[in-house]
Design a protein around this motif. Structure first.
Motif, mmCIF file in Angstrom:
data_model
loop_
_atom_site.group_PDB
_atom_site.id
_atom_site.type_symbol
_atom_site.label_atom_id
_atom_site.label_comp_id
_atom_site.label_asym_id
_atom_site.label_seq_id
_atom_site.Cartn_x
_atom_site.Cartn_y
_atom_site.Cartn_z
ATOM 1 N N PHE A 1 41.860 22.843 33.025
ATOM 2 C CA PHE A 1 42.982 23.670 33.657
ATOM 3 C C PHE A 1 42.210 24.708 34.425
ATOM 4 C CE2 PHE A 1 46.166 26.447 34.621
ATOM 5 C CZ PHE A 1 47.335 25.710 34.954
ATOM 6 N N THR A 2 41.444 25.518 34.062
ATOM 7 C CA THR A 2 40.680 26.832 34.467
ATOM 8 C C THR A 2 39.830 26.258 35.805
ATOM 9 O OG1 THR A 2 41.003 27.852 32.521
ATOM 10 C CG2 THR A 2 39.489 28.686 34.328
ATOM 11 N N ARG A 3 39.073 25.343 35.454
ATOM 12 C CA ARG A 3 38.223 24.875 36.485
ATOM 13 C C ARG A 3 39.014 24.256 37.739
ATOM 14 N NH1 ARG A 3 33.815 19.843 36.520
ATOM 15 N NH2 ARG A 3 32.189 20.884 37.737
ATOM 16 N N GLU A 4 40.256 23.544 37.433
ATOM 17 C CA GLU A 4 40.767 22.905 38.595
ATOM 18 C C GLU A 4 41.318 23.896 39.362
ATOM 19 O OE1 GLU A 4 41.167 19.558 39.945
ATOM 20 O OE2 GLU A 4 39.141 19.684 39.054
ATOM 21 N N ALA A 5 42.114 24.975 38.610
ATOM 22 C CA ALA A 5 42.695 26.116 39.458
ATOM 23 C C ALA A 5 41.789 26.790 40.295
ATOM 24 C CB ALA A 5 43.493 26.864 38.468
ATOM 25 N N HIS A 6 40.365 26.982 39.882
ATOM 26 C CA HIS A 6 39.414 27.805 40.527
ATOM 27 C C HIS A 6 39.087 27.017 41.634
ATOM 28 C CE1 HIS A 6 36.080 30.506 41.103
ATOM 29 N NE2 HIS A 6 35.366 29.258 41.132
ATOM 30 N N ARG A 7 38.784 25.819 41.525
ATOM 31 C CA ARG A 7 38.417 24.705 42.289
ATOM 32 C C ARG A 7 39.131 24.680 43.696
ATOM 33 N NH1 ARG A 7 38.687 19.461 44.080
ATOM 34 N NH2 ARG A 7 40.325 19.111 42.375
ATOM 35 N N ARG A 8 40.546 24.761 43.343
ATOM 36 C CA ARG A 8 41.486 24.781 44.526
ATOM 37 C C ARG A 8 41.746 26.389 45.125
ATOM 38 N NH1 ARG A 8 45.681 20.254 42.895
ATOM 39 N NH2 ARG A 8 44.391 19.067 41.657
ATOM 40 N N GLY A 9 41.057 27.026 44.616
ATOM 41 C CA GLY A 9 41.165 28.606 45.383
ATOM 42 C C GLY A 9 42.553 29.293 44.750
ATOM 43 N N ILE A 10 43.049 28.999 43.500
ATOM 44 C CA ILE A 10 44.253 29.438 43.268
ATOM 45 C C ILE A 10 43.799 30.707 42.157
ATOM 46 C CG2 ILE A 10 46.311 29.311 41.673
ATOM 47 C CD1 ILE A 10 46.113 26.016 42.087
ATOM 48 N N PRO A 11 44.104 31.878 42.517
ATOM 49 C CA PRO A 11 44.190 32.962 41.521
ATOM 50 C C PRO A 11 44.508 32.875 40.315
ATOM 51 C CG PRO A 11 44.790 33.642 43.723
ATOM 52 C CD PRO A 11 45.002 32.289 43.803
ATOM 53 N N LEU A 12 43.616 32.897 39.559
ATOM 54 C CA LEU A 12 44.025 32.840 37.921
ATOM 55 C C LEU A 12 43.995 33.960 37.133
ATOM 56 C CD1 LEU A 12 44.747 30.530 35.635
ATOM 57 C CD2 LEU A 12 42.285 30.264 35.345
ATOM 58 N N ILE A 13 45.065 34.678 36.517
ATOM 59 C CA ILE A 13 44.910 35.898 35.824
ATOM 60 C C ILE A 13 45.406 35.517 34.475
ATOM 61 C CG2 ILE A 13 46.293 37.938 35.642
ATOM 62 C CD1 ILE A 13 46.401 37.978 38.977
ATOM 63 N N LEU A 14 44.673 36.337 33.637
ATOM 64 C CA LEU A 14 44.973 36.380 31.920
ATOM 65 C C LEU A 14 45.942 37.717 31.970
ATOM 66 C CD1 LEU A 14 44.506 35.058 29.132
ATOM 67 C CD2 LEU A 14 42.836 36.620 28.917
ATOM 68 N N ALA A 15 47.012 37.625 31.647
ATOM 69 C CA ALA A 15 47.820 38.874 31.434
ATOM 70 C C ALA A 15 48.155 38.951 29.969
ATOM 71 C CB ALA A 15 49.011 38.629 32.021
ATOM 72 N N ASN A 16 48.094 40.445 29.501
ATOM 73 C CA ASN A 16 48.705 40.735 28.312
ATOM 74 C C ASN A 16 47.548 40.453 27.303
ATOM 75 O OD1 ASN A 16 50.647 42.534 27.128
ATOM 76 N ND2 ASN A 16 51.201 40.782 25.886
ATOM 77 N N GLY A 17 46.105 40.277 27.609
ATOM 78 C CA GLY A 17 45.246 39.388 26.774
ATOM 79 C C GLY A 17 45.040 40.144 25.377
ATOM 80 N N ARG A 18 44.864 39.339 24.465
ATOM 81 C CA ARG A 18 44.695 39.877 23.184
ATOM 82 C C ARG A 18 43.657 38.987 22.452
ATOM 83 N NH1 ARG A 18 47.267 38.804 18.123
ATOM 84 N NH2 ARG A 18 48.657 37.262 19.395
ATOM 85 N N ILE A 19 42.693 39.614 21.714
ATOM 86 C CA ILE A 19 41.920 38.932 20.791
ATOM 87 C C ILE A 19 42.031 39.744 19.353
ATOM 88 C CG2 ILE A 19 39.424 37.915 20.362
ATOM 89 C CD1 ILE A 19 40.238 37.050 22.782
ATOM 90 N N SER A 20 42.659 38.944 18.339
ATOM 91 C CA SER A 20 42.920 39.380 17.027
ATOM 92 C C SER A 20 41.720 39.674 16.171
ATOM 93 C CB SER A 20 43.821 38.738 16.449
ATOM 94 O OG SER A 20 43.526 37.467 16.097
#
Length: 435
Positions: free
Chosen positions: A140-159
């Motif tokens: 999903f991430t690669r396809e969005a990037h390949r199409r030039g779609i900005p991809l943002i991680l919001a409220n990111g959390r690593i417990s």
């Protein structure tokens, strides 16, 4: 080479993943929606977004969906001409998000199987994708990037609990992490962890926790009484709500309730299992305890008010905030057992004092703040739960003080939505309407 290997493996893993998904859906009595998860979006949904720029906001389940609401509302206000697509992974998340008024359509997130991802992106045609918390899917991430779609991680959390696992598999996660346009983390600790896993440091920033931006207010007495009337709870009863409980928690909660009732004549318990499909299991515990109860879905047919010592067993979703609002105090579950806890800000946002157990690894920062502000009590055992409930039940002034402290905490720690929107505005050049 990484993506080629990943997609070869995904072919072999697809069949067992499908069987697991079907088993879970049938076991929980919910439709599997396999077509949607393979990118077959209903035509009537696509008609609602065609011709407009699209913002896609993804929240895995109930917790992420609730946290996304301030951001969703801000997106609707900032970009009124855009279509907003909300997606979830779980059925319970979908049921909740489907009722959010600021989205246009709600869909299931596709399996990270390349044809499914491509088909979904071809149909939705998003101009911006926002992923809540920590959903990292390579295709999903690669396809969005390949199409030039900005991809943002919001409220990111690593417990604390998940960081070791992420770090062990950093060789896997660093590939999709490098394709995010921005990674907006809740805290400096989360930022350090996502960088250690492989995110580019220059794209990582600290935006705060969107969960602090949920609306907060003191509930007027008239509103509390109206809510109690809706749930057939007499106004003179003192209401304890045990929220988001898991297997292994209902027994000590019910035992505490029985012990507290032995010396008090005005108690009432609202019991809300985290997963509604567990309600039959919880009902069996109540029956073995000899405590009368009524399920929420049977309440309208009941035709009479509850009395002291009974239990409202909530087998529905989407009512948690109303139930907190009618309560005198709350126990927030997932914390007496090592599940990681749940969101203490919900009762605090309504001026309700809360009690929670020792296992708050998923909400460590929030738990620390609640304690520092005097908005809740942490206990280390079932006996501690009984003692803390007794203390608050016998001291209405203390309950009011803790509730007021919670409201002050919410006011002082907001602002994450505004920071997220500023970051989104820097990355997102508004597109023109689509033909």
């Amino acid at each position: 080479m990484f993506y080629l290997t990943y997609n070869i493996l995904s072919l072999f893993l697809l069949i067992p993943a499908l069987f697991y998904h079907l088993y879970r859906s049938v076991n929980r009595g919910r439709p599997p929606a396999l077509g949607e998860r393979f990118g077959r979006i209903p035509t009537e949904d696509l008609a609602k977004i065609n011709g407009r720029p699209v913002i896609w906001l993804h929240a895995v389940s109930v917790g992420e969906a609730i946290a996304s609401r301030p951001l969703l509302k801000a997106l609707r206000q900032r970009y009124p001409g855009h279509a907003i697509v909300m997606s979830t992974t779980t059925e319970t998340g979908r049921s909740l998000a489907a009722d959010f008024p600021d989205k246009d359509i709600c869909i299931y997130f596709p399996f990270d199987f390349l044809p499914a991802v491509r088909r979904t992106l071809n149909r939705i045609r998003p101009d911006l994708i926002i992923i809540m918390e920590t959903e990292i899917w390579p295709n999903f991430t690669r396809e969005a990037h390949r199409r030039g779609i900005p991809l943002i991680l919001a409220n990111g959390r690593i417990s604390d609990r998940s960081f070791t696992g992420y770090l062990r598999f950093s060789w896997f996660f660093r590939h999709p992490l490098r394709l995010f346009s921005r990674l907006c983390m809740q805290s400096t600790a989360d930022a350090r962890r996502i960088i250690a896993i492989g995110a580019p440091p220059e794209r990582v920033l600290v935006g705060g926790n969107l969960k602090y931006d949920i609306p907060f207010r003191q509930i007027p007495g008239s509103e509390r009484q109206a809510l109690r009337h809706r749930y057939a709870i007499p106004h003179e009863l003192t209401v304890i709500t045990a929220a988001s409980t898991h297997a292994g928690e209902e027994e000590p909660v019910i035992a505490s309730y029985r012990e507290l009732m032995a010396s008090r004549d005005n108690l009432f318990l609202v019991l809300v299992p985290r997963h509604p499909e567990r309600c039959s299991e919880v009902a069996a515990v109540l029956e073995r305890s000899g405590i009368p109860y009524c399920r929420r879905t049977e309440l309208d047919a009941r035709g009479k008010l509850f009395v002291r010592g009974e239990v409202l067993l909530v087998d529905s979703i989407g009512e948690m905030m109303g139930l907190y609002a009618l309560s005198d105090l709350a126990f927030v579950g997932g914390s007496l057992i090592p599940t990681g806890g749940h969101n203490l800000l919900e009762p605090a946002s309504l001026g309700v004092a809360s009690i929670f157990g020792p296992h708050m690894t998923n909400f460590r920062e929030i738990a620390g703040l609640v304690l520092a502000c005097g908005a809740g009590i942490q206990v280390d055992s079932a006996a501690g739960l009984t003692a803390a409930c007794g203390r608050l039940l016998d001291d209405a002034a203390l309950r009011r003080t803790m509730g007021a402290n919670g409201l002050a905490m919410m006011e002082e720690n907001g602002g994450a939505t505004e920071r997220h929107m500023g970051m989104i505005g820097e990355q997102f050049v508004e597109p023109v309407a689509k033909g």
